[in-house]
Motif scaffolding. Structure first.
Motif, PDB file in Angstrom:
ATOM      1  N   HIS A  53     -32.169 -12.762  47.172  1.00 22.95           N
ATOM      2  CA  HIS A  53     -30.812 -13.263  46.931  1.00 22.95           C
ATOM      3  C   HIS A  53     -29.978 -12.114  46.353  1.00 22.95           C
ATOM      4  O   HIS A  53     -30.406 -11.452  45.412  1.00 22.95           O
ATOM      5  CB  HIS A  53     -30.858 -14.442  45.951  1.00 22.95           C
ATOM      6  N   PRO A  54     -28.779 -11.863  46.889  1.00 19.84           N
ATOM      7  CA  PRO A  54     -28.000 -10.702  46.451  1.00 19.84           C
ATOM      8  C   PRO A  54     -27.616 -10.719  44.974  1.00 19.84           C
ATOM      9  O   PRO A  54     -27.426  -9.655  44.376  1.00 19.84           O
ATOM     10  CB  PRO A  54     -26.759 -10.735  47.343  1.00 19.84           C
ATOM     11  N   GLN A  60     -27.765  -7.604  41.504  1.00 24.65           N
ATOM     12  CA  GLN A  60     -26.529  -7.410  40.745  1.00 24.65           C
ATOM     13  C   GLN A  60     -26.740  -7.761  39.275  1.00 24.65           C
ATOM     14  O   GLN A  60     -26.243  -7.067  38.385  1.00 24.65           O
ATOM     15  CB  GLN A  60     -25.399  -8.255  41.331  1.00 24.65           C
ATOM     16  N   SER A  61     -27.478  -8.825  39.027  1.00 27.59           N
ATOM     17  CA  SER A  61     -27.743  -9.236  37.654  1.00 27.59           C
ATOM     18  C   SER A  61     -28.596  -8.214  36.918  1.00 27.59           C
ATOM     19  O   SER A  61     -28.327  -7.873  35.759  1.00 27.59           O
ATOM     20  CB  SER A  61     -28.415 -10.615  37.628  1.00 27.59           C
ATOM     21  N   GLY A 109     -26.793  -2.040  32.834  1.00 25.88           N
ATOM     22  CA  GLY A 109     -25.533  -1.405  32.467  1.00 25.88           C
ATOM     23  C   GLY A 109     -25.057  -1.778  31.071  1.00 25.88           C
ATOM     24  O   GLY A 109     -24.305  -1.027  30.440  1.00 25.88           O
ATOM     25  N   ALA A 110     -25.493  -2.931  30.581  1.00 19.25           N
ATOM     26  CA  ALA A 110     -25.141  -3.382  29.237  1.00 19.25           C
ATOM     27  C   ALA A 110     -26.121  -2.860  28.185  1.00 19.25           C
ATOM     28  O   ALA A 110     -26.000  -3.188  27.006  1.00 19.25           O
ATOM     29  CB  ALA A 110     -25.093  -4.908  29.201  1.00 19.25           C
ATOM     30  N   GLY A 111     -27.096  -2.065  28.610  1.00 22.11           N
ATOM     31  CA  GLY A 111     -28.040  -1.471  27.670  1.00 22.11           C
ATOM     32  C   GLY A 111     -29.353  -2.206  27.513  1.00 22.11           C
ATOM     33  O   GLY A 111     -30.192  -1.819  26.701  1.00 22.11           O
ATOM     34  N   ASN A 166     -30.027 -14.361  36.034  1.00 24.04           N
ATOM     35  CA  ASN A 166     -28.684 -14.533  36.597  1.00 24.04           C
ATOM     36  C   ASN A 166     -27.722 -15.166  35.600  1.00 24.04           C
ATOM     37  O   ASN A 166     -26.573 -14.721  35.465  1.00 24.04           O
ATOM     38  CB  ASN A 166     -28.740 -15.344  37.884  1.00 24.04           C
ATOM     39  N   ALA A 167     -28.148 -16.200  34.889  1.00 26.08           N
ATOM     40  CA  ALA A 167     -27.274 -16.846  33.909  1.00 26.08           C
ATOM     41  C   ALA A 167     -26.874 -15.858  32.820  1.00 26.08           C
ATOM     42  O   ALA A 167     -25.693 -15.774  32.440  1.00 26.08           O
ATOM     43  CB  ALA A 167     -27.968 -18.061  33.301  1.00 26.08           C
TER      44      ALA A 167
END
Length: 181
Positions: free
Chosen positions: A128-129, A133-134, A140-142, A90-91
């Motif tokens: 945890h949502p 997403q993370s 998505g960033a490769g 997440n961070a």
């Protein structure tokens, strides 16, 4: 002689106690390995830090260097971040570079360095949502995120088996991204 440099980064999750075996496996695959840890992971393996530095031939790092200090490591050809905890994933996805290893991988995305990560989280955390997403943000960033089928599959809280952590899948993925010359 090693011709590729791998930054092996680990968070404080039980598979970190097998990191010496992973270093040896990566070295057998032709990698020069530099080991970086989150501060908590460094505390967990504190009694092994000197041995890990001797094994890699590089200082084990968990803190940012001071401005103006030379870098103690060669440039990375690839980065493997495993185990990566809920907090770390997440961070990193949110760009919160509060510790050395998260800062390096956040910057590595922009530098185009191939990155593989494999979480180590339990099934309660992944509800945890932010976690999904993370994972999506990093993919998505490769970043190659080995989560789910073919990677790490979460266990129920308190029922993990660190010996079953799929380290070989992570090493295989790094080797596929940066093959030997």
């Amino acid at each position: 002689m090693s011709t590729r440099t791998l930054y092996l980064f680990s968070s404080a999750a039980p598979p970190v106690f097998d990191v010496a075996k992973v270093v040896e496996a990566a070295q057998a695959d032709g990698w020069d390995v530099c080991l970086g840890l989150t501060p908590t992971a460094a505390r967990w393996v504190s009694e092994s830090l000197d041995g890990l530095a001797a094994l890699t031939g590089h200082p084990v790092r968990w803190e940012y260097k001071l401005p103006g200090q030379p870098d103690a490591w060669p440039k990375a050809d690839a980065i493997l971040f495993a185990p990566a905890t809920f907090n770390t994933i997440n961070a990193w996805a949110l760009g919160l570079t509060h510790n050395f290893v998260v800062g390096v991988v956040a910057e590595a995305i922009g530098k185009g360095i191939p990155i593989v990560t494999m979480p180590c989280v339990n099934a309660a955390y992944v509800q945890h949502p932010q976690f999904e997403q993370s994972v999506a943000t990093l993919r998505g960033a490769g970043v190659s995120v080995l989560y789910g089928e073919g990677g790490f599959v979460p266990n129920q809280p308190g029922r993990g088996n660190p010996a079953a952590y799929p380290w070989q899948a992570a090493l295989d993925e790094v080797n596929s991204l940066v093959p030997l010359p």
